[in-house]
Design a protein around this motif. Structure first.
Motif, PDB file in Angstrom:
ATOM      1  N   ARG A  25       0.834  -1.210   0.000  1.00 15.92           N
ATOM      2  CA  ARG A  25       0.000   0.000   0.000  1.00 15.92           C
ATOM      3  C   ARG A  25       0.868   1.258   0.000  1.00 15.92           C
ATOM      4  NH1 ARG A  25      -2.450   2.150   5.416  1.00 15.92           N
ATOM      5  NH2 ARG A  25      -0.199   2.351   5.640  1.00 15.92           N
ATOM      6  N   LYS A  28       2.076   2.028  -3.296  1.00  9.56           N
ATOM      7  CA  LYS A  28       1.031   2.105  -4.337  1.00  9.56           C
ATOM      8  C   LYS A  28       1.134   0.969  -5.348  1.00  9.56           C
ATOM      9  CE  LYS A  28      -0.046   7.049  -4.172  1.00  9.56           C
ATOM     10  NZ  LYS A  28       0.307   7.213  -2.771  1.00  9.56           N
ATOM     11  N   ASN A  30      -0.515  -2.427  -6.775  1.00  9.25           N
ATOM     12  CA  ASN A  30      -1.833  -3.035  -6.820  1.00  9.25           C
ATOM     13  C   ASN A  30      -1.710  -4.534  -7.121  1.00  9.25           C
ATOM     14  OD1 ASN A  30      -4.570  -3.156  -6.714  1.00  9.25           O
ATOM     15  ND2 ASN A  30      -4.944  -1.814  -8.471  1.00  9.25           N
ATOM     16  N   ARG A  32      -3.083  -7.973  -8.540  1.00 10.45           N
ATOM     17  CA  ARG A  32      -4.029  -8.428  -9.559  1.00 10.45           C
ATOM     18  C   ARG A  32      -4.623  -9.784  -9.181  1.00 10.45           C
ATOM     19  NH1 ARG A  32      -4.912  -4.472  -9.800  1.00 10.45           N
ATOM     20  NH2 ARG A  32      -6.328  -4.835 -11.529  1.00 10.45           N
ATOM     21  N   ASN A  50       0.854  -5.132 -10.362  1.00 12.37           N
ATOM     22  CA  ASN A  50       1.035  -4.238 -11.517  1.00 12.37           C
ATOM     23  C   ASN A  50       2.492  -3.812 -11.715  1.00 12.37           C
ATOM     24  OD1 ASN A  50       0.998  -2.641  -9.220  1.00 12.37           O
ATOM     25  ND2 ASN A  50      -0.133  -0.962 -10.165  1.00 12.37           N
TER      26      ASN A  50
END
Lengths: 143, 58
Positions: A25, A28, A30, A32, A50
């Protein structure tokens, strides 16, 4: 045609997964798709993210044991019986599946099956020759 | 667990545990259960080893 996957070694104790999630987090990143294989003492978290290179770097910096390796992502129709078709093909062609997990795309009625093989290149060849669409690494990052 | 030892397949890690147990058993002649831990997962020694627990009621 091989997709970057991040694996993290986790002791089987409270808060470890939370710590991984916090690091992701904060940077940043993400997720999948993810899966956890666990034993009584430890677990292995495997994820498609990502930004795999960055995830590897920041998790390592946070003190985790991390490995980046490749899986094959096969695009399949989201309906009953498809897993059998894939496994039957693997069985017939002598492809040994080390582990697998999947991801369902609600919008397109498709699913992606991630598979880990000892010999991913051979697997890619066999799936392509059998007419399957394989997910590209860039696509996996944008799922 | 170091990066070099780490495999993302359970069976390889469990084999590693057994391998270390077998080596310990052959060197020490006692069986010890080996548990893999994260880096820095083993606490550092806190001062002197406590080898005697005094249970006397004096």
């Amino acid at each position: 045609m091989q997709i970057q996957q991040i694996s993290v070694f986790l002791e089987n104790k409270p808060g470890r997964l939370a710590h991984v999630a916090e690091v992701l987090r904060d940077n940043k990143i993400n997720i999948r798709a993810l899966t956890i294989a666990d034993t009584s003492d430890f677990g292995i978290l495997r994820m498609i993210v990502n930004k795999p290179e960055q995830a590897h770097e920041v998790l390592k910096r946070a003190g985790f044991t991390v490995k980046q390796n490749v899986v094959v992502g096969v695009e399949i129709a989201d309906r009953e019986g498809v897993l059998f078709e894939i496994m039957h093909l693997c069985d017939e062609r002598g492809l040994n599946v080390e582990y697998t997990y999947s991801f369902v795309e609600q919008s397109s009625n498709k699913a992606i099956l991630f598979l880990r093989f000892e010999d991913p290149e051979k697997a890619v060849e066999i799936f392509r020759a059998s007419g399957y669409t394989l997910l590209r690494d860039e696509e996996a990052r944008k799922l | 667990m170091t990066d070099e030892l780490f495999s993302d397949e359970i069976k390889n890690l469990e084999n590693k545990e057994r391998e270390i147990e077998a080596k310990l058993a052959s060197a020490l002649l006692v069986h010890a259960k080996v548990k893999l831990v994260e880096p820095k997962g083993i606490p550092r020694s806190e001062g002197k080893a406590k080898r005697i627990v005094d249970k006397r009621q004096v």
